[in-house]
Design a protein around this motif. Structure first.
Motif, PDB file in Angstrom:
ATOM      1  N   LEU A 174       0.847  -1.185   0.000  1.00 55.80           N
ATOM      2  CA  LEU A 174       0.000   0.000   0.000  1.00 55.80           C
ATOM      3  C   LEU A 174       0.886   1.239   0.000  1.00 55.80           C
ATOM      4  N   PRO A 175       0.317   2.383  -0.478  1.00 53.81           N
ATOM      5  CA  PRO A 175      -1.017   2.638  -1.024  1.00 53.81           C
ATOM      6  C   PRO A 175      -1.195   1.999  -2.406  1.00 53.81           C
ATOM      7  N   GLU A 176      -2.470   1.789  -2.778  1.00 55.11           N
ATOM      8  CA  GLU A 176      -2.813   1.213  -4.074  1.00 55.11           C
ATOM      9  C   GLU A 176      -3.998   1.962  -4.692  1.00 55.11           C
ATOM     10  N   TYR A 177      -4.203   1.693  -5.955  1.00 55.04           N
ATOM     11  CA  TYR A 177      -5.218   2.351  -6.777  1.00 55.04           C
ATOM     12  C   TYR A 177      -6.598   2.304  -6.121  1.00 55.04           C
ATOM     13  N   LEU A 178      -7.223   3.486  -5.971  1.00 60.40           N
ATOM     14  CA  LEU A 178      -8.521   3.532  -5.298  1.00 60.40           C
ATOM     15  C   LEU A 178      -9.617   2.871  -6.120  1.00 60.40           C
ATOM     16  N   GLY A 179      -9.412   2.706  -7.431  1.00 59.43           N
ATOM     17  CA  GLY A 179     -10.417   2.068  -8.259  1.00 59.43           C
ATOM     18  C   GLY A 179     -10.583   0.584  -8.000  1.00 59.43           C
ATOM     19  N   TYR A 180      -9.612  -0.040  -7.310  1.00 60.14           N
ATOM     20  CA  TYR A 180      -9.778  -1.444  -6.945  1.00 60.14           C
ATOM     21  C   TYR A 180     -10.825  -1.614  -5.845  1.00 60.14           C
ATOM     22  N   ALA A 181     -10.912  -0.648  -4.939  1.00 56.73           N
ATOM     23  CA  ALA A 181     -11.510  -0.842  -3.625  1.00 56.73           C
ATOM     24  C   ALA A 181     -12.970  -1.302  -3.657  1.00 56.73           C
ATOM     25  N   ASP A 182     -13.726  -0.875  -4.656  1.00 55.34           N
ATOM     26  CA  ASP A 182     -15.176  -1.125  -4.641  1.00 55.34           C
ATOM     27  C   ASP A 182     -15.629  -2.073  -5.742  1.00 55.34           C
ATOM     28  N   LEU A 183     -14.703  -2.852  -6.295  1.00 52.20           N
ATOM     29  CA  LEU A 183     -15.038  -3.714  -7.427  1.00 52.20           C
ATOM     30  C   LEU A 183     -15.575  -5.080  -7.022  1.00 52.20           C
ATOM     31  N   GLY A 184     -15.481  -5.441  -5.768  1.00 50.52           N
ATOM     32  CA  GLY A 184     -15.958  -6.747  -5.356  1.00 50.52           C
ATOM     33  C   GLY A 184     -17.467  -6.823  -5.283  1.00 50.52           C
ATOM     34  N   LEU A 185     -18.017  -7.966  -5.683  1.00 48.73           N
ATOM     35  CA  LEU A 185     -19.455  -8.173  -5.520  1.00 48.73           C
ATOM     36  C   LEU A 185     -19.823  -8.296  -4.049  1.00 48.73           C
ATOM     37  N   PRO A 195       3.578  -1.098   3.931  1.00 49.52           N
ATOM     38  CA  PRO A 195       4.914  -1.092   3.337  1.00 49.52           C
ATOM     39  C   PRO A 195       5.968  -0.671   4.363  1.00 49.52           C
ATOM     40  N   ARG A 196       7.205  -0.909   4.042  1.00 47.29           N
ATOM     41  CA  ARG A 196       8.294  -0.219   4.723  1.00 47.29           C
ATOM     42  C   ARG A 196       8.461   1.136   4.040  1.00 47.29           C
ATOM     43  N   ILE A 197       8.813   2.154   4.805  1.00 51.93           N
ATOM     44  CA  ILE A 197       8.982   3.498   4.247  1.00 51.93           C
ATOM     45  C   ILE A 197      10.431   3.928   4.430  1.00 51.93           C
ATOM     46  N   GLU A 198      11.090   4.199   3.308  1.00 49.01           N
ATOM     47  CA  GLU A 198      12.466   4.673   3.328  1.00 49.01           C
ATOM     48  C   GLU A 198      12.452   6.182   3.074  1.00 49.01           C
ATOM     49  N   VAL A 199      12.997   6.952   4.009  1.00 52.26           N
ATOM     50  CA  VAL A 199      12.962   8.411   3.948  1.00 52.26           C
ATOM     51  C   VAL A 199      14.333   8.939   3.553  1.00 52.26           C
ATOM     52  N   VAL A 233      -0.855  -6.072  -7.768  1.00 52.45           N
ATOM     53  CA  VAL A 233      -0.027  -4.879  -7.585  1.00 52.45           C
ATOM     54  C   VAL A 233      -0.004  -4.088  -8.888  1.00 52.45           C
ATOM     55  N   SER A 234      -0.009  -2.761  -8.769  1.00 47.94           N
ATOM     56  CA  SER A 234       0.174  -1.914  -9.950  1.00 47.94           C
ATOM     57  C   SER A 234       1.640  -1.501 -10.027  1.00 47.94           C
ATOM     58  N   ARG A 235       2.168  -1.458 -11.253  1.00 49.39           N
ATOM     59  CA  ARG A 235       3.593  -1.180 -11.468  1.00 49.39           C
ATOM     60  C   ARG A 235       3.769  -0.495 -12.822  1.00 49.39           C
ATOM     61  N   PRO A 236       4.072   0.818 -12.826  1.00 58.84           N
ATOM     62  CA  PRO A 236       4.164   1.760 -11.719  1.00 58.84           C
ATOM     63  C   PRO A 236       2.859   1.864 -10.942  1.00 58.84           C
ATOM     64  N   THR A 237       2.995   2.334  -9.691  1.00 60.27           N
ATOM     65  CA  THR A 237       1.861   2.340  -8.783  1.00 60.27           C
ATOM     66  C   THR A 237       1.094   3.654  -8.866  1.00 60.27           C
ATOM     67  N   ASN A 238      -0.182   3.536  -9.111  1.00 60.77           N
ATOM     68  CA  ASN A 238      -1.132   4.622  -8.901  1.00 60.77           C
ATOM     69  C   ASN A 238      -1.652   4.439  -7.468  1.00 60.77           C
ATOM     70  N   ILE A 421      -6.956  14.571  -4.750  1.00 63.26           N
ATOM     71  CA  ILE A 421      -7.591  13.432  -4.091  1.00 63.26           C
ATOM     72  C   ILE A 421      -6.911  13.208  -2.746  1.00 63.26           C
ATOM     73  N   PRO A 422      -7.675  13.152  -1.648  1.00 64.30           N
ATOM     74  CA  PRO A 422      -7.073  12.853  -0.349  1.00 64.30           C
ATOM     75  C   PRO A 422      -6.625  11.397  -0.277  1.00 64.30           C
ATOM     76  N   GLY A 423      -5.584  11.143   0.494  1.00 62.57           N
ATOM     77  CA  GLY A 423      -4.914   9.856   0.447  1.00 62.57           C
ATOM     78  C   GLY A 423      -5.613   8.702   1.121  1.00 62.57           C
ATOM     79  N   HIS A 424      -6.602   8.962   1.975  1.00 65.07           N
ATOM     80  CA  HIS A 424      -7.162   7.856   2.763  1.00 65.07           C
ATOM     81  C   HIS A 424      -7.888   6.822   1.912  1.00 65.07           C
ATOM     82  N   PHE A 425      -8.262   7.188   0.675  1.00 59.09           N
ATOM     83  CA  PHE A 425      -8.944   6.231  -0.200  1.00 59.09           C
ATOM     84  C   PHE A 425      -8.032   5.125  -0.707  1.00 59.09           C
ATOM     85  N   PHE A 426      -6.722   5.290  -0.575  1.00 62.17           N
ATOM     86  CA  PHE A 426      -5.770   4.416  -1.241  1.00 62.17           C
ATOM     87  C   PHE A 426      -5.198   3.335  -0.319  1.00 62.17           C
ATOM     88  N   PHE A 427      -5.922   3.021   0.756  1.00 59.22           N
ATOM     89  CA  PHE A 427      -5.450   2.006   1.694  1.00 59.22           C
ATOM     90  C   PHE A 427      -6.510   0.928   1.927  1.00 59.22           C
TER      91      PHE A 427
END
Length: 494
Positions: A174-185, A195-199, A233-238, A421-427
């Protein structure tokens, strides 16, 4: 000499209910009309969601003249449109007195696999460009990637017959494409790993990394293929512009094989087209019938989102299942986009030249311009970082310790005529999303949809100003209309 007049800022957008503000009103068909008694399907697919909000914002923003920096529209690149326009003109021309190819495409349904000429051309293209050994039976066309994901997610995951346990889609980074989130029946379709976050404080950037141990633990706790039907997974990631390294993809492939779960790679932004990918360590995995890999491709980010052309590469039984779903749900995929773009696949090197000489360089320049401008405007706030833009068409901003949620920043920007777009949709699928502040500290900003550099820079200045205001002001204290109008006036004079 006369000076060119800069376009003025858009008028303020009127508030409207959205996934951020309020639930959908229980009316339908006009003011005061009683809403129908929806089925479970109707309840699920008519409620407010991130993707519905995004598409409504695109429609509303186009009417109002807003600076649209939230949606996924690709750039309108002059040289690309000239190429596509030439192809369209050729397709629309009469051919020796016969109906022109474009009319032929519109005058027939075609088959449920899609345009056979296009499928066969793609098979040949993939052989030359990628070294893949496909057959026609490994490829199914759809009406865009969103349709592809809907088919794949619900074929392999969700409820199963005979009382067997349901299966989930595992999102490994994560984060991942928000369009995946609501596709399930069914609801609760996703399982996701943090994820791990490298700063990198030296250039105010960061990068998400695959936490392979976390993914392994999720797979194990779900019972492997008994509880997970697909890794995706999307690659590159939206939305982030992240690109999984070859090593990370190899680790995911190994986990997928170990547990007998297919791995889907969404290549909407990457190779072999449109190649909006800047990372060096990112080659294409080799597909074979028994590789356990599924690929989704699209012509949208090539510059044809309205054509709705998707491609799925999969083992033959799965590709054939998508063909059958097309028959039931769409009769057949559209034929016009394939008719126009067929020469990009059949003329040797033509697709590669378009992507390498026009599309990729344009986005790379734009990404660097946008990143430098935005971080420059936010120079006084070192807590703000930008994900390294390794591909895709967005900047992903992480506002560490932001006193207000990103949804509030979205609302304030919308009031100023800028749509992000606010980020909370992408988790989606993250078990402890509410307890992880990071999910409420991120913003997705498109650097592609605005054609003019000056207009893009103006929009980024507004984003920076609102973010800085959010850090300075007490939580929940929104700027007034007078303040917004004053700032808009100052920006117009710059």
């Amino acid at each position: 000499p006369s000076r060119a007049r800069r376009p003025s800022l858009p008028r303020r957008l009127a508030p409207r209910p959205s996934a951020l503000m309020a639930p959908s009103a229980p009316t339908c068909g006009g003011v005061g009309a009683k809403r129908p008694d929806w089925s479970s399907f109707g309840e699920k697919f008519t409620r407010s969601t991130g993707i519905s909000m995004l598409m409504q914002d695109l429609e509303e923003g186009a009417r109002s003249g807003a600076l649209i920096m939230g949606g996924g529209n690709p750039a309108r690149i002059e040289a690309v449109e000239a190429e596509l326009g030439g192809l369209a003109a050729r397709t629309a021309a009469l051919d020796g007195g016969r109906a022109c190819p474009l009319v032929e495409a519109m005058a027939t349904y075609g088959g449920p696999r899609g345009s056979i000429a296009f499928v066969d051309a793609f098979v040949g293209f993939a052989s030359k460009e990628l070294g893949w050994h496909l057959t026609r039976e490994n490829v199914a066309m759809t009406n865009g990637s969103q349709s592809s994901f809907f088919y794949l997610f619900n074929l392999l995951c969700g409820a199963f017959p005979g009382g067997r346990p349901s299966k989930k889609v595992l999102l490994p980074v994560l984060p991942e494409y928000l369009g995946y989130a609501d596709l399930g029946l069914s609801d609760d379709l996703f399982l996701a790993a943090k994820p791990r976050i490298e700063v990198f404080e030296e250039d105010r950037s960061f990068k998400y990394r695959l936490d392979v141990d976390a993914v392994r633990e999720l797979l194990g706790s779900a019972g492997g293929s008994a509880g997970v039907g697909l890794i995706n997974v999307s690659r590159p990631t939206n939305p982030t512009g992240n690109v999984l390294t070859d090593s990370e993809v190899a680790q995911l492939q190994a986990l997928a094989r170990e547990h007998g779960v297919p791995l889907l790679i969404d290549g909407a932004y990457g190779y072999p087209f449109p190649r909006i990918q800047f990372a060096d360590d990112a080659s294409m995995p080799r597909w074979t019938e028994d590789s356990g890999l599924i690929f989704c491709f699209s012509l949208s980010k090539l510059g044809l989102p309205g054509a709705r052309v998707g491609l799925v590469v999969a083992p033959q039984p799965l590709a054939q299942a998508i063909v059958k779903l097309n028959s039931v749900l769409a009769l057949a995929p559209g034929m016009c986009g394939p008719a126009v773009t067929l020469p990009l696949l059949t003329d040797e090197g033509r697709m590669a030249r378009l992507c390498e000489e026009q599309i990729r360089p344009w986005y790379k320049r734009r990404a660097e311009l946008a990143k430098q401008a935005l971080l420059g405007a936010l120079a006084e706030e070192p807590r703000v970082l930008c994900h390294r833009p390794e591909g895709c068409i967005f900047l992903w901003l992480w506002c560490r310790g932001l006193p207000v949620p990103a949804a509030e920043v979205y609302a304030r920007l919308k009031a100023r005529g800028v749509l992000i777009i606010p980020g909370h949709f992408f988790f989606p699928g993250l078990a402890d999303a509410e307890r992880w502040p990071h999910t409420r500290e991120c913003l997705r900003i498109s650097y592609a949809a605005i054609r003019d550099d000056d207009a893009l820079l103006r929009g980024l200045r507004i984003v920076a100003e609102v973010v800085l205001e959010a850090y300075r002001a007490p939580a929940g204290q929104a700027s007034s209309s007078a303040d917004d109008a004053g700032r808009a006036k100052r920006l117009r004079s710059q």
